[in-house]
Design a protein around this motif. Structure first.
Motif, PDB file in Angstrom:
ATOM      1  N   THR A 190       0.373   6.830   3.486  1.00 58.49           N
ATOM      2  CA  THR A 190      -0.776   6.048   3.920  1.00 58.49           C
ATOM      3  C   THR A 190      -0.318   4.619   4.232  1.00 58.49           C
ATOM      4  O   THR A 190       0.739   4.187   3.776  1.00 58.49           O
ATOM      5  CB  THR A 190      -1.848   5.996   2.818  1.00 58.49           C
ATOM      6  OG1 THR A 190      -1.267   5.429   1.629  1.00 58.49           O
ATOM      7  CG2 THR A 190      -2.380   7.382   2.503  1.00 58.49           C
ATOM      8  N   PRO A 191      -1.087   3.868   5.017  1.00 58.43           N
ATOM      9  CA  PRO A 191      -0.727   2.471   5.253  1.00 58.43           C
ATOM     10  C   PRO A 191      -0.985   1.630   4.010  1.00 58.43           C
ATOM     11  O   PRO A 191      -1.827   1.983   3.183  1.00 58.43           O
ATOM     12  CB  PRO A 191      -1.665   2.064   6.409  1.00 58.43           C
ATOM     13  CG  PRO A 191      -2.835   2.991   6.285  1.00 58.43           C
ATOM     14  CD  PRO A 191      -2.280   4.288   5.781  1.00 58.43           C
ATOM     15  N   GLY A 192      -0.257   0.544   3.859  1.00 58.45           N
ATOM     16  CA  GLY A 192      -0.453  -0.321   2.702  1.00 58.45           C
ATOM     17  C   GLY A 192       0.835  -1.009   2.294  1.00 58.45           C
ATOM     18  O   GLY A 192       1.856  -0.914   2.987  1.00 58.45           O
ATOM     19  N   VAL A 193       0.814  -1.675   1.145  1.00 58.12           N
ATOM     20  CA  VAL A 193       1.961  -2.459   0.704  1.00 58.12           C
ATOM     21  C   VAL A 193       3.186  -1.583   0.464  1.00 58.12           C
ATOM     22  O   VAL A 193       4.329  -2.021   0.655  1.00 58.12           O
ATOM     23  CB  VAL A 193       1.599  -3.261  -0.567  1.00 58.12           C
ATOM     24  CG1 VAL A 193       1.302  -2.340  -1.745  1.00 58.12           C
ATOM     25  CG2 VAL A 193       2.720  -4.230  -0.932  1.00 58.12           C
ATOM     26  N   HIS A 194       2.986  -0.320   0.060  1.00 57.77           N
ATOM     27  CA  HIS A 194       4.114   0.578  -0.197  1.00 57.77           C
ATOM     28  C   HIS A 194       4.899   0.876   1.075  1.00 57.77           C
ATOM     29  O   HIS A 194       6.120   0.791   1.102  1.00 57.77           O
ATOM     30  CB  HIS A 194       3.622   1.875  -0.845  1.00 57.77           C
ATOM     31  CG  HIS A 194       2.513   2.537  -0.103  1.00 57.77           C
ATOM     32  ND1 HIS A 194       1.283   1.953   0.110  1.00 57.77           N
ATOM     33  CD2 HIS A 194       2.430   3.753   0.511  1.00 57.77           C
ATOM     34  CE1 HIS A 194       0.514   2.771   0.802  1.00 57.77           C
ATOM     35  NE2 HIS A 194       1.189   3.859   1.060  1.00 57.77           N
ATOM     36  N   LYS A 195       4.179   1.195   2.146  1.00 60.39           N
ATOM     37  CA  LYS A 195       4.843   1.463   3.426  1.00 60.39           C
ATOM     38  C   LYS A 195       5.435   0.183   3.993  1.00 60.39           C
ATOM     39  O   LYS A 195       6.538   0.183   4.558  1.00 60.39           O
ATOM     40  CB  LYS A 195       3.855   2.076   4.417  1.00 60.39           C
ATOM     41  CG  LYS A 195       4.507   2.539   5.721  1.00 60.39           C
ATOM     42  CD  LYS A 195       3.516   3.300   6.597  1.00 60.39           C
ATOM     43  CE  LYS A 195       4.202   3.833   7.847  1.00 60.39           C
ATOM     44  NZ  LYS A 195       3.259   4.612   8.683  1.00 60.39           N
ATOM     45  N   THR A 196       4.717  -0.925   3.821  1.00 64.22           N
ATOM     46  CA  THR A 196       5.203  -2.221   4.293  1.00 64.22           C
ATOM     47  C   THR A 196       6.522  -2.582   3.622  1.00 64.22           C
ATOM     48  O   THR A 196       7.451  -3.056   4.278  1.00 64.22           O
ATOM     49  CB  THR A 196       4.160  -3.318   4.015  1.00 64.22           C
ATOM     50  OG1 THR A 196       2.976  -3.038   4.770  1.00 64.22           O
ATOM     51  CG2 THR A 196       4.675  -4.695   4.414  1.00 64.22           C
ATOM     52  N   CYS A 197       6.629  -2.359   2.313  1.00 63.08           N
ATOM     53  CA  CYS A 197       7.858  -2.674   1.589  1.00 63.08           C
ATOM     54  C   CYS A 197       9.029  -1.822   2.065  1.00 63.08           C
ATOM     55  O   CYS A 197      10.138  -2.325   2.256  1.00 63.08           O
ATOM     56  CB  CYS A 197       7.650  -2.494   0.090  1.00 63.08           C
ATOM     57  SG  CYS A 197       6.730  -3.838  -0.696  1.00 63.08           S
ATOM     58  N   ILE A 198       8.792  -0.539   2.266  1.00 61.55           N
ATOM     59  CA  ILE A 198       9.848   0.362   2.763  1.00 61.55           C
ATOM     60  C   ILE A 198      10.342  -0.113   4.123  1.00 61.55           C
ATOM     61  O   ILE A 198      11.556  -0.219   4.372  1.00 61.55           O
ATOM     62  CB  ILE A 198       9.332   1.813   2.862  1.00 61.55           C
ATOM     63  CG1 ILE A 198       8.998   2.384   1.481  1.00 61.55           C
ATOM     64  CG2 ILE A 198      10.361   2.694   3.583  1.00 61.55           C
ATOM     65  CD1 ILE A 198      10.179   2.602   0.578  1.00 61.55           C
ATOM     66  N   GLN A 199       9.416  -0.405   5.026  1.00 67.33           N
ATOM     67  CA  GLN A 199       9.788  -0.857   6.368  1.00 67.33           C
ATOM     68  C   GLN A 199      10.528  -2.181   6.323  1.00 67.33           C
ATOM     69  O   GLN A 199      11.496  -2.398   7.062  1.00 67.33           O
ATOM     70  CB  GLN A 199       8.539  -0.965   7.237  1.00 67.33           C
ATOM     71  CG  GLN A 199       7.885   0.378   7.539  1.00 67.33           C
ATOM     72  CD  GLN A 199       6.519   0.234   8.202  1.00 67.33           C
ATOM     73  OE1 GLN A 199       5.787  -0.728   7.946  1.00 67.33           O
ATOM     74  NE2 GLN A 199       6.173   1.177   9.055  1.00 67.33           N
TER      75      GLN A 199
END
Length: 214
Positions: A190-199
């Motif tokens: 899902t979109p959010g801080v978790h995906k943002t951190c990985i990217q």
């Protein structure tokens, strides 16, 4: 197709992420990112915390190579290390802007302190996925898109039981979704801080000429 991070690099990334998964440490790093090199007393006054607590947090982050120090006379000044923690704030500001339609934070080069409740929420969310196996799963889904359990097991090299357990936790925490497709259950991030951190971690790694400096 972008490749997954080497095992040693992911371990470094997880260690760094786990250290900032704390509201006060995240606020300290954000302060340094916005204001630059600062003394303990300056940070203490700005954040309104006890100096001993700020000092303890800075010591832990220095040990984790998240901050560095320089001496100027009798004073010690702290600065954020030139590694991915600084770039994470760029990503978090843009994520906040998209979540709230506050387009000020979308501007390139903008360095401003985010609302404290957002920072606290971000730190608490990071704490939920600051784990090597969870981040491997999130990384795989980020790079490859929707996948079934077998594909995730093969892609991450983790055990089936461990993958199944972590997928359940990631789903419960809202980091992944699942849907049935024939006889398979398909998972997606899902979109959010978790995906943002990985990217953001990948972006930082890809930008380095010497990958060992991550």
């Amino acid at each position: 197709m972008e490749q997954q991070l080497p095992e040693n690099i992911m371990h470094k990334a997880v260690k760094g992420i786990s250290y900032i998964a704390h509201p006060l440490r995240l606020r300290i790093l954000e302060y340094l990112d916005v204001n630059g090199s600062s003394s303990v007393s300056t940070i203490t006054k700005a954040l309104g915390e006890e100096q001993v607590i700020i000092s303890q947090s800075l010591k832990k982050m220095r040990e984790a190579s998240l901050v560095k120090t320089t001496r100027r006379g009798i004073f010690i000044y702290y600065d954020i290390c030139e590694e991915y923690p600084a770039s994470i704030f760029v990503c978090l500001r843009k994520l906040y802007a998209m979540m709230t339609d506050n387009f000020y934070f979308l501007q390139d080069g903008v360095k401003a302190v985010l609302p404290s409740d957002y920072t606290m929420m971000t730190a608490n969310r990071i704490k939920l996925f600051a784990n090597y196996d969870k981040m491997r799963i999130l990384e795989f889904l980020t790079l490859r898109g929707p996948q079934n359990v077998t594909e995730i097991i093969n892609g991450t090299g983790s055990e089936q039981l461990k993958v199944s357990q972590y997928l359940k936790r990631l789903k419960d925490d809202g980091f992944v979704t699942s849907r049935r497709q024939g006889r398979f259950i398909i998972y997606d991030i899902t979109p959010g801080v978790h995906k943002t951190c990985i990217q953001c971690i990948h972006k930082r790694y890809d930008s380095l000429e010497d990958k060992n400096t991550f």
